[in-house]
Scaffold this motif. Structure first.
Motif: not given
Length: 441
Positions: A30-36, A38-45, A52-61
């Motif tokens: 779960i910890r690794d999933a949170l790290v991955w 956050t990184i992927a969601g923030a970058a894509g967002g 704003p997209g980075a914040l939303i993407g990091a939290v949701l993904f």
């Protein structure tokens, strides 16, 4: 499942075993999933909608990845929707980079390039064509809407459409299968569990491995072979007594022979391999196969390096090192092992790479009266090709089986001379044959 192992391989696994090592816990996943996430969601967002997209993407993904990790056990694939979302986020970054390169007014070009890249990830030539076709269709459709569509959104849209179509079209033909996640090596006998602990593998890898494992190293001892005895491979598909004596001598006393090679690459694969060789293989000191006859004519030096792990004068690890004769630079470094299961013998060849290993496990056959064949083309569970992430300190392997990759090694005697045809195929398409001419030194 009980697996009988040849003595040398059992010694390898015994030397690696430790009672206090454990598989990775659910909380760690779960910890690794949170790290991955956050990184992927923030970058894509960020690529899609800025800060704003980075914040939303990091939290949701990150949240969705953590939930998936909590619900699914080790070695279980993530839900398709999550995998598609991850691909779309990463490809959004790719689209953003294309926009930086040539601006936002090339929707069709961005879509086609994005589709082509997704198709390349799918390995199969048909998937490349599918990716280009979907990219073109989505690109023209978005362009017809009028106005400017941001390249990141174009790439993400193409990715979602491609992944959905490919999931339906290839639902019964997956490219990979997750075999294990954070599992001790002793439970994965079909994988050679040795990784490179630096960014360079090189011709001295076996000597470095001996220091790490605390074994006795010998460089190219007289009469050594890549296999202790062909008899270890006997089984329903293979009778060692039928093999030509010259073939048996080569495998059991490989150091008595010298090899020359003629590579035959298919045109569609050669350009990609040239890039791979220059960018990856040569700096890595591994898998730098000659790409043409001129390069092969530089000559090749073959040595068998060995390790005795327990001081009983019995070879436990055999490494076959091939280098260019004129420069000493490595062509490839392979660790050869054998094991038995349900009355069959298998050959596993491991190619160490940084923190990982690529293993080919092959089934022996008698293809002719006196010939010898090693093949991954069989319905049996073990033969195949495996990419393993190796944590040597914790004895933890995460393993993917590459289902589209196939290999055959046909060894035969022609007019009294020893020959080998070593062929490789991808999704049923042969892309390389290495023709070996083998002579006694």
């Amino acid at each position: 499942m009980t697996i009988g192992i040849a003595g040398s391989y059992a010694a390898i696994l015994g030397a690696m075993a430790a009672p206090d090592r454990r598989k990775r816990s659910r909380s760690a996943r779960i910890r690794d999933a949170l790290v991955w996430g956050t990184i992927a969601g923030a970058a894509g967002g960020a690529a899609l909608a800025g800060v704003p997209g980075a914040l939303i993407g990091a939290v949701l993904f990150a949240t969705s990845e953590a939930i998936a990790a909590a619900r699914h056990g080790p070695a279980e694939p993530k839900p398709l929707a999550g995998r598609i979302a991850a691909s779309a986020l990463l490809m959004a970054v790719f689209g953003w980079l294309l926009g930086v390169l040539y601006g936002s007014d090339h929707t069709v070009l961005t879509a086609i390039l994005s589709g082509a890249l997704m198709g390349l990830f799918g390995i199969r030539p048909a998937k490349v064509a599918l990716g280009i076709a979907i990219g073109a269709a989505v690109g023209f459709a978005l362009d017809a809407l009028g106005g400017t569509v941001e390249p990141a959104l174009v790439a993400a849209t193409v990715t979602v459409v491609y992944r959905v179509v490919a999931a339906v079209a290839y639902r019964k033909r997956p490219l990979v299968r997750i075999m294990a996640e954070e599992v001790p090596a002793a439970e994965l006998r079909y994988v050679v569990p040795f990784e490179a602990r630096s960014k360079y593998v090189g011709a001295d890898y076996v000597e470095q491995l001996a220091r790490v494992r605390g074994g006795t190293f010998r460089r190219n001892p007289p009469d050594v072979g890549i296999i202790g005895s062909l008899d270890d491979l006997a089984g329903p598909t293979f009778d060692p007594a039928r093999v030509d004596p010259l073939i048996r001598e080569f495998y059991e006393h490989t150091s008595r022979f010298k090899l020359s090679i003629v590579p035959e690459w298919r045109r569609w694969m050669k350009p990609g391999y040239e890039v791979f060789k220059r960018v990856v293989a040569e700096p890595l000191g591994q898998a730098a196969i000659p790409s043409n006859i001129e390069e092969a004519q530089r000559g090749m030096v073959s040595t068998i390096d060995t390790i005795d792990l327990d001081g009983d004068e019995v070879i436990d690890i055999r490494g076959w090192i091939r280098t260019f004769a004129d420069s000493g630079k490595p062509i490839y470094v392979g660790i050869y092992t054998t094991f038995r299961h349900d009355g069959r013998g298998y050959v596993s060849v491991g190619f160490p790479i940084p923190s990982a290993n690529f293993t080919a496990t092959l089934l022996p056959r008698n293809p002719g009266e006196h010939d010898f064949l090693l093949t991954s083309r069989t319905g049996l569970p073990f033969p195949g090709h495996y990419l393993s992430s190796v944590d040597g300190e914790r004895d933890a392997l995460t393993v993917l089986k590459l289902l589209a990759f196939e290999e055959e090694i046909h060894v035969f005697v022609e007019d009294g001379e020893l020959r080998t045809n070593h062929s490789f195929s991808l999704a049923g398409q042969r892309f390389l044959t290495l023709r070996y001419f083998i002579e006694r030194i």
